[in-house]
Design a protein around this motif. Structure first.
Motif, PDB file in Angstrom:
ATOM      1  N   GLN A   5      36.111  -1.138 -43.261  1.00 38.21           N
ATOM      2  CA  GLN A   5      37.285  -1.324 -43.244  1.00 38.21           C
ATOM      3  C   GLN A   5      38.179  -0.117 -42.639  1.00 38.21           C
ATOM      4  N   GLY A   6      37.428   1.253 -42.903  1.00 46.40           N
ATOM      5  CA  GLY A   6      38.154   2.425 -42.232  1.00 46.40           C
ATOM      6  C   GLY A   6      38.019   2.328 -40.831  1.00 46.40           C
ATOM      7  N   THR A   7      36.676   1.762 -40.206  1.00 46.63           N
ATOM      8  CA  THR A   7      36.472   1.581 -38.921  1.00 46.63           C
ATOM      9  C   THR A   7      37.504   0.556 -38.451  1.00 46.63           C
ATOM     10  N   GLU A   8      37.885  -0.438 -39.037  1.00 47.44           N
ATOM     11  CA  GLU A   8      38.685  -1.314 -38.682  1.00 47.44           C
ATOM     12  C   GLU A   8      40.068  -0.936 -38.513  1.00 47.44           C
TER      13      GLU A   8
ATOM     14  N   GLN B  82      43.799  -3.151 -18.866  1.00 49.93           N
ATOM     15  CA  GLN B  82      42.359  -3.069 -19.304  1.00 49.93           C
ATOM     16  C   GLN B  82      42.017  -2.329 -20.669  1.00 49.93           C
ATOM     17  N   ALA B  83      42.654  -1.303 -20.615  1.00 54.24           N
ATOM     18  CA  ALA B  83      42.565  -0.342 -21.871  1.00 54.24           C
ATOM     19  C   ALA B  83      43.129  -1.373 -23.137  1.00 54.24           C
ATOM     20  N   TYR B  84      44.077  -2.109 -23.120  1.00 55.58           N
ATOM     21  CA  TYR B  84      44.592  -2.845 -24.097  1.00 55.58           C
ATOM     22  C   TYR B  84      43.497  -3.958 -24.401  1.00 55.58           C
ATOM     23  N   GLN B  85      43.178  -4.628 -23.539  1.00 59.19           N
ATOM     24  CA  GLN B  85      42.156  -5.844 -23.658  1.00 59.19           C
ATOM     25  C   GLN B  85      41.160  -5.360 -24.214  1.00 59.19           C
ATOM     26  N   ASN B  86      40.378  -4.075 -23.944  1.00 60.18           N
ATOM     27  CA  ASN B  86      39.089  -3.498 -24.391  1.00 60.18           C
ATOM     28  C   ASN B  86      39.274  -3.307 -25.809  1.00 60.18           C
ATOM     29  N   SER B  87      40.615  -2.692 -26.189  1.00 59.77           N
ATOM     30  CA  SER B  87      40.703  -2.409 -27.526  1.00 59.77           C
ATOM     31  C   SER B  87      41.009  -3.648 -28.616  1.00 59.77           C
ATOM     32  N   LYS B  88      41.701  -4.535 -27.881  1.00 64.01           N
ATOM     33  CA  LYS B  88      41.768  -5.833 -28.569  1.00 64.01           C
ATOM     34  C   LYS B  88      40.395  -6.446 -29.138  1.00 64.01           C
ATOM     35  N   GLY B  89      39.573  -6.404 -27.975  1.00 63.79           N
ATOM     36  CA  GLY B  89      38.078  -7.041 -28.166  1.00 63.79           C
ATOM     37  C   GLY B  89      37.399  -6.079 -29.128  1.00 63.79           C
ATOM     38  N   ASP B  90      37.586  -4.877 -29.047  1.00 66.69           N
ATOM     39  CA  ASP B  90      36.946  -3.906 -30.037  1.00 66.69           C
ATOM     40  C   ASP B  90      37.478  -4.184 -31.589  1.00 66.69           C
ATOM     41  N   PHE B  91      38.787  -4.228 -31.368  1.00 65.92           N
ATOM     42  CA  PHE B  91      39.390  -4.440 -33.093  1.00 65.92           C
ATOM     43  C   PHE B  91      39.135  -6.134 -33.567  1.00 65.92           C
ATOM     44  N   ASP B  92      39.008  -6.889 -32.797  1.00 62.82           N
ATOM     45  CA  ASP B  92      38.614  -8.228 -33.253  1.00 62.82           C
ATOM     46  C   ASP B  92      37.052  -8.275 -33.544  1.00 62.82           C
ATOM     47  N   SER B  93      36.451  -7.546 -32.812  1.00 64.30           N
ATOM     48  CA  SER B  93      34.789  -7.411 -33.560  1.00 64.30           C
ATOM     49  C   SER B  93      34.938  -6.581 -34.741  1.00 64.30           C
TER      50      SER B  93
END
Length: 364
Positions: free
Chosen positions: A110-113, A149-160
């Motif tokens: 949860q902290g990582t999320e 690009q940074a936004y899309q990377n962070s979105k994928g990282d957050f969804d994961s």
């Protein structure tokens, strides 16, 4: 000349002997013995009645819904909320495995999320800011593209990260062992503090509502067994407690037993039966008319069954003993397989006093 006393006695005996000789003196004949009286006996005529041709086999009662509870995670048992024989509802907590390590894993995730979410939200705002600067001609197209690009990377990282958090929460649920359906708890071989793994059997939950009788029929009956044949579940006294019929017929033969598996559904009202219980199952193949006699008429002598019949002789009847072969009792009667024919008068009373050839007087 006078006779002496002895001479007179001899003369008297001679006269008596002469009289008896000429009179044909002889002893009286013995009295004639009276004929024995006929003993009154109750009789019943042999009649034809429908008799079932059946066989009885050992069957196993099995539940359609029976679960063996095994953990999906490793750990020590910290709670056992039920005991063997308890009736539980679907979803009820049975026992719990120590979840502290998994709680820590969930909190860490949860902290990582939360970190991933912060980066994602920042990049989301940065994209909007770079878009406005690019449209105003302040920044280059490359700067805007980098922000996207940074936004899309962070979105994928957050969804994961969100998916991983959900997975860990679901994993946490595995530390609670719950009943998959309403039923009865079986044996509980584990204790508080025991370390368990995925191969450990914790307990069982059996539903006694939907039961079936598993019967293995010898292959000799393969040509006769079919769907719909009557099946009676018997108690220890041979009394039918459940009436059913064959609802399943295996298309193949069990190689080890050389038999065919058939199943018979058990009605929900049969509360006396339990999962894995061994019972007797009687399968009726057909019904044919056969001579039947009351059970009271049959005597067992040296392993052979006999009856007395009232056999006509002269102006009356005599008792005549006949060996017979009988089947299984049906409603206090024996089906006669051999030895009697319809119309024979079977004696029901006074059997202990009867002898072969004794005169009898049939009653009833």
């Amino acid at each position: 000349m006078s006779l002496t006393l002895n001479s007179r006695r001899i003369l008297l005996l001679a006269v008596c002997a002469t009289v008896c000789f000429f009179a044909g003196c002889k002893s009286a004949p013995p009295p004639v013995a009276a004929a024995p009286q006929a003993m009154p006996v109750k009789v019943a005529s042999v009649t034809l009645s429908p008799v079932a041709n059946s066989d009885t086999y050992v069957a196993t009662i099995k539940s359609r819904r029976s679960a063996t509870m095994q953990p999906q995670v490793d750990g020590n048992i910290t709670r056992i909320d039920v005991k063997s024989g308890d009736t539980v509802k679907a979803g009820q907590l049975l026992m719990q495995i120590d979840p502290l390590k998994q709680f820590a894993t969930v909190q860490q995730q949860q902290g990582t999320e939360a970190q991933k979410k912060a980066v994602y939200q920042y990049n989301q705002g940065e994209v909007e800011r770079q878009r406005k600067l690019y449209e105003a001609g302040v920044t280059s197209k490359q700067a805007y593209d980098q922000a996207v690009q940074a936004y899309q990377n962070s979105k994928g990282d957050f969804d994961s990260s969100v998916a991983q958090t959900n997975t860990q929460r679901q994993q946490l649920a595995y530390y609670q062992i719950r009943a998959p359906f309403a039923g009865v708890v079986g044996d509980i071989p584990v204790h508080l503090g025991d370390y368990v793994s995925a191969s450990t059997m914790l307990t069982t939950v059996d539903e006694n509502a939907d039961l079936e009788a598993y019967v293995y029929v010898p292959t000799e009956r393969a040509s006769e067994v079919k769907l719909g044949l009557p099946v009676d579940i018997l108690d220890n006294d041979g009394t039918a407690i459940v009436n059913s019929k064959i609802s399943f017929l295996s298309p193949q033969v069990d190689n080890g037993l050389q038999s065919i598996l058939v199943k018979a559904e058990i009605p929900r009202t049969a509360q006396r039966l339990r999962n894995q219980q061994l019972v007797k199952a009687r399968i009726t193949w057909n019904t044919n008319p056969k001579p039947v006699i009351p059970v009271l008429a049959v005597s067992l002598v040296g392993g052979q069954t006999f009856v007395f019949i009232a056999e006509p002789k002269g102006d009356g009847y005599v008792a005549h003993q006949i060996p017979i072969t009988v089947g299984e009792t049906v409603n206090n009667t024996y089906p006669v397989l051999s030895g009697l024919k319809p119309g024979d008068k079977v004696i029901l009373s006074g059997l202990q006093f009867l002898q072969e050839g004794a005169p009898v007087k049939p009653l009833g």
